[in-house]
Motif scaffolding. Structure first.
Motif, mmCIF file in Angstrom:
data_model
loop_
_atom_site.group_PDB
_atom_site.id
_atom_site.type_symbol
_atom_site.label_atom_id
_atom_site.label_comp_id
_atom_site.label_asym_id
_atom_site.label_seq_id
_atom_site.Cartn_x
_atom_site.Cartn_y
_atom_site.Cartn_z
ATOM 1 N N ARG A 36 12.155 -4.891 47.399
ATOM 2 C CA ARG A 36 13.669 -4.649 47.219
ATOM 3 C C ARG A 36 13.855 -2.991 47.216
ATOM 4 O O ARG A 36 13.150 -2.375 46.410
ATOM 5 C CB ARG A 36 14.036 -4.923 45.724
ATOM 6 N N TYR A 93 11.213 -2.048 44.027
ATOM 7 C CA TYR A 93 10.116 -3.221 43.386
ATOM 8 C C TYR A 93 9.855 -4.010 44.232
ATOM 9 O O TYR A 93 10.510 -4.292 45.378
ATOM 10 C CB TYR A 93 10.741 -3.706 41.916
ATOM 11 N N VAL A 150 7.977 -8.176 44.125
ATOM 12 C CA VAL A 150 7.555 -9.207 43.498
ATOM 13 C C VAL A 150 6.647 -10.099 44.511
ATOM 14 O O VAL A 150 7.154 -10.641 45.533
ATOM 15 C CB VAL A 150 8.762 -10.067 43.062
ATOM 16 N N LYS A 160 17.215 -6.275 40.219
ATOM 17 C CA LYS A 160 18.762 -7.039 40.186
ATOM 18 C C LYS A 160 19.232 -7.552 38.953
ATOM 19 O O LYS A 160 20.363 -7.359 38.838
ATOM 20 C CB LYS A 160 18.829 -7.806 41.576
ATOM 21 N N HIS A 219 19.161 -11.600 37.261
ATOM 22 C CA HIS A 219 19.643 -12.798 37.550
ATOM 23 C C HIS A 219 19.638 -13.708 36.193
ATOM 24 O O HIS A 219 19.102 -13.473 35.283
ATOM 25 C CB HIS A 219 18.614 -13.366 38.476
ATOM 26 N N GLU A 267 11.619 -18.415 30.617
ATOM 27 C CA GLU A 267 10.883 -17.618 31.154
ATOM 28 C C GLU A 267 9.895 -16.675 30.206
ATOM 29 O O GLU A 267 10.410 -16.386 29.187
ATOM 30 C CB GLU A 267 11.362 -16.814 32.187
ATOM 31 N N TYR A 278 7.629 -19.018 34.839
ATOM 32 C CA TYR A 278 8.856 -19.758 34.676
ATOM 33 C C TYR A 278 8.892 -21.178 35.310
ATOM 34 O O TYR A 278 7.785 -21.506 36.003
ATOM 35 C CB TYR A 278 10.145 -19.107 35.323
#
Ligand code: S6P
Ligand code: ZN
Length: 190
Positions: free
Chosen positions: A24, A51, A53, A85, A87, A96, A152
């Motif tokens: 991102r 970032y 992931v 971002k 979520h 999580e 998660y």
């Protein structure tokens, strides 16, 4: 028959070896920063990587878990630190666990129903539990990459739309050299 159960973290490279990586950049974070003018000014100077992931999903059955390694780089737009971002999980009750491996940061949480907001420390040696129904966003408040793992439920899913529409109520800014949470409404951006 089980598939691959073990993985190796390459913390130098900031990735789980062999896992797919999502990157991102600042341009992907439109609407996240309260300081819209500052955001456009920063983008005019370049489009840094904010970032990455890398994620592993070894199983997709009910009861399975997925996990991802996040690397959030240090930086700011005006007073606001670089952030994800953010979520909600598509399956809202999915919780999580975040485990901080390196760096210094915060986890911003917001209960979807009540709007209750919390700012928890997330960094090396810190663990944060994200309850169900909580929007969550990570923030790098330090000078080095913030590296963490999130675990998660496999069927949690990501809902970015709800947060993109209304954003988090709180903003994390640097004031007098330290991170603090302030209300987005009424934030004087200059
Ligand atoms: C997934 C988990 C993390 C985030 C990562 C990036 O449920 O919460 O792996 O995906 O921190 O944040 P975001 O908001 O761009 O997905
Ligand atoms: Zn999540």
């Amino acid at each position: 028959m089980w598939g691959e159960l073990a993985a190796r973290l390459d913390l130098g490279a900031g990735a789980i070896v062999g896992a797919p990586v999502v990157r991102r950049r600042l341009s992907d974070l439109k609407g996240c920063f309260a300081d819209a003018a500052g955001y456009e000014a920063a983008l005019a100077l370049g489009d840094p990587l904010v970032y990455t992931v890398s994620s592993v999903g070894a199983g997709n059955g009910s009861g399975d878990l997925h996990y991802g390694l996040g690397v959030l780089y240090p930086g700011r737009v005006g007073d606001e630190y670089f952030m994800t971002k953010g979520h909600l999980h598509s399956r809202r009750e999915a919780a999580e666990v975040y485990i901080g491996l390196r760096g210094e940061g915060r986890m911003l949480l917001e209960d979807e129903a009540t709007g209750e907001s919390r700012l928890e420390p997330l960094g090396e040696g810190r663990v944060v539990y994200v309850p169900g129904h909580a929007a969550h966003r990570t923030i790098n408040t330090g000078d080095v990459p913030l590296v963490y793992i999130g675990v998660y439920p496999a069927d949690a899913g990501h809902d970015y739309g709800a947060i993109a529409d209304r954003n988090f109520r709180m903003v994390v800014v640097r004031r007098e050299g330290r991170a603090m949470m302030v209300e987005r409404d009424g934030l004087n951006v200059h």
